[in-house]
Design a protein around this motif. Structure first.
Motif, mmCIF file in Angstrom:
data_model
loop_
_atom_site.group_PDB
_atom_site.id
_atom_site.type_symbol
_atom_site.label_atom_id
_atom_site.label_comp_id
_atom_site.label_asym_id
_atom_site.label_seq_id
_atom_site.Cartn_x
_atom_site.Cartn_y
_atom_site.Cartn_z
ATOM 1 N N VAL A 1 25.473 43.310 81.305
ATOM 2 C CA VAL A 1 25.459 41.896 81.983
ATOM 3 C C VAL A 1 24.518 41.951 83.267
ATOM 4 C CG1 VAL A 1 26.993 40.811 83.599
ATOM 5 C CG2 VAL A 1 27.996 41.868 81.530
ATOM 6 N N VAL A 2 24.288 43.115 83.870
ATOM 7 C CA VAL A 2 23.171 42.758 84.838
ATOM 8 C C VAL A 2 21.782 42.610 84.396
ATOM 9 C CG1 VAL A 2 22.091 44.401 86.556
ATOM 10 C CG2 VAL A 2 24.472 44.310 86.488
ATOM 11 N N ARG A 3 21.575 43.549 83.075
ATOM 12 C CA ARG A 3 20.265 43.346 82.402
ATOM 13 C C ARG A 3 20.063 42.043 82.012
ATOM 14 N NH1 ARG A 3 21.806 48.354 80.343
ATOM 15 N NH2 ARG A 3 20.721 50.051 81.095
ATOM 16 N N GLU A 4 21.175 41.453 81.503
ATOM 17 C CA GLU A 4 21.011 39.874 80.875
ATOM 18 C C GLU A 4 20.801 38.857 82.046
ATOM 19 O OE1 GLU A 4 20.180 36.990 78.657
ATOM 20 O OE2 GLU A 4 20.500 39.083 77.900
ATOM 21 N N HIS A 5 21.550 39.152 82.909
ATOM 22 C CA HIS A 5 21.478 38.338 84.253
ATOM 23 C C HIS A 5 20.049 38.144 84.819
ATOM 24 C CE1 HIS A 5 23.313 35.663 87.223
ATOM 25 N NE2 HIS A 5 22.789 36.328 88.156
ATOM 26 N N ILE A 6 19.407 39.417 84.991
ATOM 27 C CA ILE A 6 17.950 39.772 85.438
ATOM 28 C C ILE A 6 17.155 38.945 84.302
ATOM 29 C CG2 ILE A 6 16.252 41.465 86.068
ATOM 30 C CD1 ILE A 6 18.406 43.128 87.241
ATOM 31 N N ARG A 7 17.188 39.472 83.129
ATOM 32 C CA ARG A 7 16.098 38.818 82.105
ATOM 33 C C ARG A 7 16.423 37.252 81.891
ATOM 34 N NH1 ARG A 7 14.307 42.047 78.455
ATOM 35 N NH2 ARG A 7 15.770 43.709 78.493
ATOM 36 N N SER A 8 17.449 36.670 82.097
ATOM 37 C CA SER A 8 17.466 35.130 82.003
ATOM 38 C C SER A 8 16.980 34.508 83.352
ATOM 39 C CB SER A 8 18.967 34.508 81.919
ATOM 40 O OG SER A 8 19.904 35.132 82.950
ATOM 41 N N GLY A 9 17.204 35.333 84.599
ATOM 42 C CA GLY A 9 16.857 34.755 85.703
ATOM 43 C C GLY A 9 15.260 34.946 86.035
ATOM 44 N N LEU A 10 14.554 35.994 85.443
ATOM 45 C CA LEU A 10 13.155 36.105 85.244
ATOM 46 C C LEU A 10 12.654 35.141 84.368
ATOM 47 C CD1 LEU A 10 12.784 39.931 85.797
ATOM 48 C CD2 LEU A 10 12.278 38.153 87.479
ATOM 49 N N ALA A 11 13.416 34.937 83.160
ATOM 50 C CA ALA A 11 12.725 33.842 82.289
ATOM 51 C C ALA A 11 12.559 32.371 83.017
ATOM 52 C CB ALA A 11 13.573 33.841 80.991
ATOM 53 N N ARG A 12 13.642 32.189 83.631
ATOM 54 C CA ARG A 12 13.574 30.901 84.245
ATOM 55 C C ARG A 12 12.576 30.483 85.454
ATOM 56 N NH1 ARG A 12 17.465 28.525 88.754
ATOM 57 N NH2 ARG A 12 16.946 26.484 88.772
ATOM 58 N N HIS A 13 12.339 31.788 86.297
ATOM 59 C CA HIS A 13 11.650 31.486 87.458
ATOM 60 C C HIS A 13 10.252 32.015 87.039
ATOM 61 C CE1 HIS A 13 14.684 30.288 90.295
ATOM 62 N NE2 HIS A 13 15.512 30.966 89.664
ATOM 63 N N THR A 14 9.776 32.854 86.165
ATOM 64 C CA THR A 14 8.429 33.398 86.111
ATOM 65 C C THR A 14 7.967 33.401 84.788
ATOM 66 O OG1 THR A 14 9.069 35.685 85.373
ATOM 67 C CG2 THR A 14 9.320 35.455 87.808
ATOM 68 N N GLU A 15 6.938 33.984 84.398
ATOM 69 C CA GLU A 15 6.441 33.872 82.947
ATOM 70 C C GLU A 15 6.210 35.234 82.743
ATOM 71 O OE1 GLU A 15 3.022 31.324 83.225
ATOM 72 O OE2 GLU A 15 4.085 29.504 83.159
ATOM 73 N N LEU A 16 6.707 36.199 83.293
ATOM 74 C CA LEU A 16 6.838 37.713 83.138
ATOM 75 C C LEU A 16 7.228 37.873 81.744
ATOM 76 C CD1 LEU A 16 7.716 39.409 86.560
ATOM 77 C CD2 LEU A 16 5.402 39.424 85.150
ATOM 78 N N ALA A 17 6.425 38.592 80.882
ATOM 79 C CA ALA A 17 7.083 39.339 79.545
ATOM 80 C C ALA A 17 7.721 40.592 79.901
ATOM 81 C CB ALA A 17 5.804 39.529 78.575
ATOM 82 N N VAL A 18 9.181 40.464 80.192
ATOM 83 C CA VAL A 18 9.968 41.686 80.365
ATOM 84 C C VAL A 18 10.282 42.577 79.288
ATOM 85 C CG1 VAL A 18 12.053 42.121 81.485
ATOM 86 C CG2 VAL A 18 10.865 40.320 82.333
ATOM 87 N N GLY A 19 10.192 43.637 79.188
ATOM 88 C CA GLY A 19 10.539 44.705 78.428
ATOM 89 C C GLY A 19 11.845 45.203 78.635
#
Lengths: 204, 116
Positions: free
Chosen positions: A169-187
């Motif tokens: 759940v934490v990973r998904e929360h971080i992944r979606s938050g970063l996708a919203r606010h940044t353009e980082l390609a998160v692995g």
């Protein structure tokens, strides 16, 4: 909590020794506790201080009750835990690398500082439910648009929660938050649970 | 740089600082150089200290102008959108002001994403 093994590797520009733009983290905590009044322009005009205060305010909301209880039961352990957490927060305040935000107009060069993104990740982790973020770092060439980056963090988990589902759940929360606010390609988002905090007396 | 040009840039910086503060999603504007660096520049160049309201840096060098702003944004707004809005707004304001006629770059950096 574990020792701060590699915290000394974090580059340090505005955060000299124990000071954050001239203030200790304890002074900033006192300022937050006082509702940031009377206003102190020297603190309010410092990005590093504001990042620290954002982390401190949320930390207080998340863990105050649990920490009080823990402190009663294991005072020496609690002191070490808080000290390690404050050290992590303080050392993450260095501006770090520039992370680009794209724009079709070549006149505009838009960036997020690495410290802003680390602060965002800390916020996303702390508010996902069930953990308190310890250390957090970005691994990879964040200044190269599209380059895959890895997030490495530690956390304390609330007693009684199943570890893997909670971290997912934490990973998904971080992944979606970063996708919203940044353009980082998160692995990968690698999370190490290195402590447990009490389930009772949770904040409302 | 002449004193008159210096004053014009300071005036523009104050204007841009206020304009950036009014962009939705912006919660703060910071000096893009530290006070220590700013003081060193002042001593080195024999300049007068910049107004406290002039937080946007305007740097002229060899026929090129760099406008630099550091901001805080609200987590309630999408950060990438806010920083784009700020960049576009600053560029439009500079062009409308007409005091900068040389090629320029507008650099905007988000330093903090806040819970406000």
């Amino acid at each position: 909590m574990n020792s701060n093994d590699h915290l000394d590797d974090v580059p340090d520009a505005k955060v000299h020794g124990e000071l954050i733009d001239g203030r200790t983290i304890e002074e900033l905590a006192d300022y937050v506790a006082a509702g940031r009044t009377p206003a102190d322009p020297a603190i309010d005009s410092s990005p590093a201080s504001r990042q620290a205060m954002a982390n401190l305010a949320r930390l207080t909301e998340l863990t105050a009750a649990g920490l009080v209880r823990q402190a009663r039961e294991e005072p020496s352990r609690d002191e070490a835990w808080i000290s390690a957490l404050l050290s992590s927060i303080r050392l993450e305040l260095d501006e770090g690398r520039d992370i680009p935000i794209s724009h079709p107009d070549p006149v505009l060069r838009l960036t997020l500082s690495e410290s802003a993104v680390r602060g965002l990740i800390r916020r996303l982790g702390d508010t996902a439910g069930g953990i308190v973020v310890g250390r957090c770092s970005l691994d990879g060439d964040v200044s190269d648009p599209g380059a895959l980056i890895r997030i490495e963090m530690t956390c304390a988990i609330r007693f009684g929660l199943p570890i893997e589902p909670t971290l997912e759940v934490v990973r998904e929360h971080i992944r979606s938050g970063l996708a919203r606010h940044t353009e980082l390609a998160v692995g990968a988002i690698d999370i190490t649970v290195d402590d447990v905090y009490p389930a009772k007396e949770e904040p409302r | 740089m002449s004193e008159r040009a210096e004053r014009a840039d300071e005036h523009l910086s104050i204007q841009l600082t206020e304009i950036i503060r009014s962009v939705p999603g912006v919660t703060g504007v910071f000096r893009s150089t530290s006070l220590v660096e700013a003081a060193a520049d002042v001593v080195a160049a024999g300049l007068s200290l910049r107004s406290p309201g002039a937080l946007v840096d305007i740097d002229r060098a060899e026929g090129f102008v760099t406008v630099r702003a550091h901001i805080a944004t609200s987590v309630q707004d999408t950060t990438a959108d806010v920083v784009r809005r700020v960049g576009e707004t600053v560029k439009a304001a500079v062009e409308a002001g007409g005091t900068i006629r040389t090629p320029m770059a507008v650099n905007v950096a988000v330093r903090v994403i806040e819970d406000r």
